[in-house]
Design a protein around this motif. Structure first.
Motif: not given
Length: 262
Positions: A150-177
């Motif tokens: 859920p915290y990853g989903r909320r992070a994604m939502e905040a990044l989308r709110h600011q319009g930078i989710w797509e640009a940040l995608g190639p640089f994301l490192v995903l934690g299992e939790n």
């Protein structure tokens, strides 16, 4: 497509009721509580206080809320489930695996956190992140995996709110939790990340960098709900009650959680 490659980042070693009558430890083996990773420090303190007051102990398992829900559906022998997103409790309740629909115990928040020496500033507006992306100054940025955390989903939502989710995608490192995301975000191998406020407030994490709250209205609420599973015994039942006591609530507040009724 999100970059789900796991980097070999150095973990910093996240450490792992008034008037409540003692419960005999002979009644059952110590129950295992499946708890969202944002509870790692708060719930560890609460469990220690519960043991000191009642003479009984629980075992704590911390991880992704979504992964735990799947494990419970597959028969994992947890007796109590503390989710970071109440929708997972509803999912289990609909499947007939819980005593009831559970109780709201907290509301979480997210922060932007950066390690000491980062090229980024801890900026809840995410504007410094936007500028770093535009300047090509981002190599890795950590969040929990939004597919099941859920915290990853909320992070994604905040990044989308600011319009930078797509640009940040190639640089994301995903934690299992979110606990693992905090490790990545503070390791020095990433410029920063979005993690749970409750983890950032802990001494173990706060000493590794700086953080700032992200506005709560940039994402869906992190309504955190707990529930007893059908297999719950008396110790788990007592611990469930203890979470609502003043002593436990004070610990939750110390770690930045919003509480029902306050």
């Amino acid at each position: 497509m999100l970059d789900q490659t796991r980097r070999g980042m150095a973990a910093f070693g996240l450490a792992l009721m008034s008037g409540l009558a003692p419960v005999s430890a002979m009644a059952e083996d110590r129950p295992v509580i499946a708890a969202a990773a944002d509870l790692k420090f708060a719930l560890t303190e609460i469990a220690a206080a519960f043991a000191a007051e009642t003479g009984t102990k629980v075992d704590l398992a911390f991880g992704s809320t979504g992964n735990f829900a799947t494990q419970i559906r597959e028969g994992a022998p947890y007796q109590m489930y503390m989710a970071a997103d109440e929708s997972y409790v509803a999912w289990l309740a609909a499947a007939g695996l819980t005593r009831d629909e559970g109780t709201l115990y907290a509301q979480g928040r997210i922060v932007m956190m950066v390690p000491h020496g980062s090229r980024l500033a801890a900026d809840g507006s995410l504007e410094t992140l936007r500028a770093a992306l535009a300047a090509g100054n981002i190599s890795h940025f950590a969040i929990a995996n939004p597919e099941h955390a859920p915290y990853g989903r909320r992070a994604m939502e905040a990044l989308r709110h600011q319009g930078i989710w797509e640009a940040l995608g190639p640089f994301l490192v995903l934690g299992e939790n979110v606990s693992q995301a905090a490790q990545f975000a503070t390791s020095g191998d990433a410029e920063g990340g979005i993690i749970a406020y409750s983890l950032a407030l802990s001494e173990q994490v706060s000493r590794l960098g700086s953080y700032q709250l992200i506005p709560a209205d940039w994402h869906a609420p992190l309504n955190q709900r707990m529930v007893l599973l059908k297999s719950a015994g008396p110790v788990a039942e007592a611990f469930y009650v203890y979470i609502g006591t003043p002593a436990a609530r004070e610990i939750m507040k110390k770690y930045g959680f919003g509480l029902p009724g306050e």
